[in-house]
Design an enzyme around this catalytic site. Structure first.
Site, PDB file in Angstrom:
ATOM      1  N   ASP A  10       0.738  -0.978   0.033  1.00 49.40           N
ATOM      2  CA  ASP A  10      -0.058  -0.081  -0.147  1.00 49.40           C
ATOM      3  C   ASP A  10       1.117   0.996   0.066  1.00 49.40           C
ATOM      4  O   ASP A  10       2.075   1.304   0.262  1.00 49.40           O
ATOM      5  CB  ASP A  10      -0.965  -0.082   1.199  1.00 49.40           C
ATOM      6  CG  ASP A  10      -1.664   1.181   1.533  1.00 49.40           C
ATOM      7  OD1 ASP A  10      -2.332   1.456   0.440  1.00 49.40           O
ATOM      8  OD2 ASP A  10      -1.536   1.912   2.501  1.00 49.40           O
ATOM      9  N   ASP A  12      -0.087   4.932   0.855  1.00 49.69           N
ATOM     10  CA  ASP A  12      -0.197   6.092   2.015  1.00 49.69           C
ATOM     11  C   ASP A  12      -0.170   5.427   3.381  1.00 49.69           C
ATOM     12  O   ASP A  12      -1.155   4.327   3.464  1.00 49.69           O
ATOM     13  CB  ASP A  12      -1.669   6.753   1.738  1.00 49.69           C
ATOM     14  CG  ASP A  12      -2.062   7.722   2.899  1.00 49.69           C
ATOM     15  OD1 ASP A  12      -1.156   8.082   3.755  1.00 49.69           O
ATOM     16  OD2 ASP A  12      -3.296   7.849   3.054  1.00 49.69           O
TER      17      ASP A  12
HETATM   18  P1  B16 Z   1      -6.786  10.238  -3.568  1.00 46.94           P
HETATM   19  P2  B16 Z   1      -3.584   4.071   0.154  1.00 46.94           P
HETATM   20  C1  B16 Z   1      -5.662   5.950   0.012  1.00 46.94           C
HETATM   21  O1  B16 Z   1      -4.385   5.544  -0.261  1.00 46.94           O
HETATM   22  C2  B16 Z   1      -5.575   6.616   1.355  1.00 46.94           C
HETATM   23  O2  B16 Z   1      -5.108   6.027   2.397  1.00 46.94           O
HETATM   24  C3  B16 Z   1      -6.852   7.386   1.357  1.00 46.94           C
HETATM   25  O3  B16 Z   1      -7.100   8.153   2.606  1.00 46.94           O
HETATM   26  C4  B16 Z   1      -7.492   8.161   0.454  1.00 46.94           C
HETATM   27  O4  B16 Z   1      -8.619   8.757   0.524  1.00 46.94           O
HETATM   28  C5  B16 Z   1      -7.284   7.241  -1.023  1.00 46.94           C
HETATM   29  O5  B16 Z   1      -6.087   6.869  -1.174  1.00 46.94           O
HETATM   30  C6  B16 Z   1      -7.606   7.974  -2.312  1.00 46.94           C
HETATM   31  O6  B16 Z   1      -6.690   9.177  -2.640  1.00 46.94           O
HETATM   32  O7  B16 Z   1      -7.756  11.337  -3.111  1.00 46.94           O
HETATM   33  O8  B16 Z   1      -5.677  10.640  -3.646  1.00 46.94           O
HETATM   34  O9  B16 Z   1      -7.309   9.541  -4.814  1.00 46.94           O
HETATM   35  O10 B16 Z   1      -3.652   4.223   1.434  1.00 46.94           O
HETATM   36  O11 B16 Z   1      -4.542   3.063  -0.614  1.00 46.94           O
HETATM   37  O12 B16 Z   1      -2.311   4.143  -0.891  1.00 46.94           O
HETATM   38 MG    MG Z   2      -2.682   3.163   3.352  1.00 48.00          MG
END
Ligand code: B16
Ligand code: MG
Length: 216
Positions: A10, A12
């Protein structure tokens, strides 16, 4: 480690901590709209797509929002978030990540990103890891976000590996569930490592650090 031929990370919360930037951007939006929003609420947004995150935040709203308004709000949040991403540098890579990536590379283990984010590519570029992975599957490549297994299933396919040969590393409940649903062993780290017993039971490698895994 014997059966594991690939690791799907993953982004984030595992490779880089952009979660605080997400929180600040959503908080800004919630304040303008007068919708209560706390750090506990923010925990529910880990690994969840942008529009689904907005729906969760609006559970506490006192009025209904039209689809057009929701789209405008999600765009506003993303603009704020993208602005804060300009601060990202390779120094923001989470501790230990570079060593783990180098260790896996040395052992010939394939590596992929499996992220819900539509900003994954610019984030990886900002922290200097665009070329560190054999496959990158993110929010721009999938129709169903975590806990649906699509992102990890696609990453596994792109690595040319069977699900049981891929280890998923996740910080979010939704992501742990997605990995389990993809039929992959899951290593839950950070926020997810303290979560529900049912999820942790399914993620049978939970609690073991990646470094420990590598020693096996
Ligand atoms: P975006 P991951 C996720 O990343 C985040 O944890 C989540 O908080 C966020 O809403 C989602 O990506 C979408 O992000 O707005 O940048 O498209 O943890 O799956 O890497
Ligand atoms: Mg994450």
């Amino acid at each position: 480690m014997s059966d594991i031929k690939g690791v799907i990370f993953d982004l984030d919360g595992v490779i880089v901590s952009t979660d605080e930037y997400h929180f600040q951007a959503w908080n800004n939006l919630a304040e303008v709209e007068g919708v209560p929003f706390s750090r506990d609420d923010n925990e529910r947004l880990r690994g969840v797509s942008r529009m689904e995150s907005l729906e969760i935040i609006l559970e506490k709203a006192t009025r209904e929002y039209t689809d057009e308004e929701k789209l405008a709000m999600a765009t506003r949040k993303n603009d704020i978030y993208r602005e804060s991403l300009k601060n990202l540098t390779p120094d923001d890579i989470l501790p230990g990540v570079k060593d783990v990536l180098a260790g896996l590379r040395e052992r010939g283990v394939k590596m992929a990103i499996g992220s819900s984010s539509k900003n994954a590519q610019p984030i990886l570029a900002a922290i200097g890891l665009s070329d560190a992975f054999d496959a990158i599957v993110d929010g721009t490549h999938i129709s169903n976000s975590k806990p649906d297994p699509e992102v990890f299933a696609k990453a596994g396919e792109q690595l040319g590996l069977a699900p049981k040969e891929c280890l998923v590393v996740e910080d979010a409940d939704a992501g742990v569930e997605a990995g389990v649903a993809a039929g992959m062993p899951v290593l839950a780290v950070g926020a997810a490592s303290g979560h529900s017993a049912a999820v942790l039971h399914a993620a049978d490698l939970t609690g073991i650090s990646l470094n420990e895994m590598l020693m096996k």
